[in-house]
Design an enzyme around this catalytic site. Sequence first.
Site, PDB file in Angstrom:
ATOM      1  N   LEU A 178       0.810  -1.215   0.000  1.00 54.02           N
ATOM      2  CA  LEU A 178       0.000   0.000   0.000  1.00 54.02           C
ATOM      3  C   LEU A 178       0.847   1.270   0.000  1.00 54.02           C
ATOM      4  O   LEU A 178       0.362   2.350  -0.339  1.00 54.02           O
ATOM      5  CB  LEU A 178      -0.937   0.019   1.209  1.00 54.02           C
ATOM      6  CG  LEU A 178      -2.110  -0.957   1.159  1.00 54.02           C
ATOM      7  CD1 LEU A 178      -2.865  -0.947   2.480  1.00 54.02           C
ATOM      8  CD2 LEU A 178      -3.054  -0.617   0.015  1.00 54.02           C
ATOM      9  N   GLY A 179       2.089   1.174   0.417  1.00 51.74           N
ATOM     10  CA  GLY A 179       2.976   2.326   0.362  1.00 51.74           C
ATOM     11  C   GLY A 179       2.483   3.495   1.187  1.00 51.74           C
ATOM     12  O   GLY A 179       2.052   3.343   2.336  1.00 51.74           O
ATOM     13  N   CYS A 180       2.524   4.692   0.593  1.00 54.54           N
ATOM     14  CA  CYS A 180       2.229   5.922   1.327  1.00 54.54           C
ATOM     15  C   CYS A 180       0.810   5.981   1.875  1.00 54.54           C
ATOM     16  O   CYS A 180       0.553   6.705   2.843  1.00 54.54           O
ATOM     17  CB  CYS A 180       2.482   7.128   0.432  1.00 54.54           C
ATOM     18  SG  CYS A 180       4.216   7.347  -0.050  1.00 54.54           S
ATOM     19  N   VAL A 181      -0.110   5.248   1.293  1.00 57.94           N
ATOM     20  CA  VAL A 181      -1.502   5.306   1.744  1.00 57.94           C
ATOM     21  C   VAL A 181      -1.752   4.419   2.961  1.00 57.94           C
ATOM     22  O   VAL A 181      -2.788   4.519   3.622  1.00 57.94           O
ATOM     23  CB  VAL A 181      -2.462   4.898   0.599  1.00 57.94           C
ATOM     24  CG1 VAL A 181      -2.477   3.391   0.391  1.00 57.94           C
ATOM     25  CG2 VAL A 181      -3.877   5.417   0.845  1.00 57.94           C
ATOM     26  N   ALA A 182      -0.793   3.574   3.320  1.00 54.70           N
ATOM     27  CA  ALA A 182      -1.052   2.503   4.281  1.00 54.70           C
ATOM     28  C   ALA A 182      -1.292   2.993   5.700  1.00 54.70           C
ATOM     29  O   ALA A 182      -2.000   2.330   6.466  1.00 54.70           O
ATOM     30  CB  ALA A 182       0.100   1.491   4.267  1.00 54.70           C
TER      31      ALA A 182
END
Length: 395
Positions: A178-182
Amino acid sequence: MRDEHERQHRAPSAENRTPLLKAENYDPPLRTDNGDLNFPIHMQILSATSAFPKYYYSQEMLFAALQQYWGDRLAKPEVLRRLHRNVGVDGRFLSLPIDAYPKLTGWGEANDHWIRVALELGHCSLSRALTAAGLSGREVGAFFFTSVTGIASPSIDARLINRMGLSANIKRVPMFGLGCVAGAAGIARAADYVRAYPDQAAVVLAVELCSLTLQRDDLSMANLISAGLFGDGAATVVVAGDECKPRKPPTGPRVIATRSVFYPETEEMMGWDVSEKGFRIVLSPEVPNLIRRQLGDDVDSFLADLGRTRHDVGSWVLHTGGPKVLQATASALGLENGQLSASWDCLRRVGNLSSASVLVVLEDVMKNRRPESGTLGVLAAMGPGFCSELVALEW
């Protein structure tokens, strides 16, 4: 300069937007006799805490080290210097001493360091968060762990359960990709959990050690930007249900509602290309344009279902991204007069921490910029997919 970054722009019209796939979770508010909205189920943020490695370097020191790291392969060192100066970062924490990175022999060694440091920072951040929340580790019902900068099986959450003596019945949800949204997604999923189990608490732990993903052979603009922008750190948020009984009064806002928004056919915008050398950054220059096109209408739709508008929002807790992302966010949401100052300040102090960033911004708002009681807030982040996560808060 910040006010100029946050000039107001009108949100785009609905007919120009990409079709959305949406998921949402909230109980419809009930209108009271005096016209106020009453939300029947509450999910409470009890605490938010961060932890960082012991190695901190100024942006100028990091530029000098990277210039030496790439040496003659860096055709235009002035480009790297300009990028470092323009990302709005004063300095960053690193997992290793700055002179250790050129000595790394490959992805395997870097990932071994990731496991070691992730356990150290995760233990520290989680311990602080539980203490601040007035809970013991055995009182946690669910553990949401996220990282996109390393891998482990058993995952970091499992190893921390052993080291910290957490409940043997805890529900584990390790998340990758999910990267930055996680960070925002983790809060939303934790809120979903305690909504179903209101007598329990859930923890969200994000650990991102971006420096350990640095690619020596990648001199693309995306990698040069990320080398100047991303830092290392961890953050934990504790979320409790209505019937949970912590031993300290909650210090955070209530979670009113959440919404996930997925943008079809945008998977090429952000993420990793994975090879035998590790994680190679994918970062499209189109990300700010997508934010300008989509985010304003997404937030408006979300708030409309709660009987609110953007004008009702008095607190914004948003992922730090980078200057262009924050400028695009301010433009899409019509924000000005320092309304994103918490995000700008966290970016300046520690850089972009990927999934942990929005949790660090939340910690800063809770400790240093707490809104008045009853203030409506929005916490949000965007990341690979491409997608966004929106969380409505009541302070």
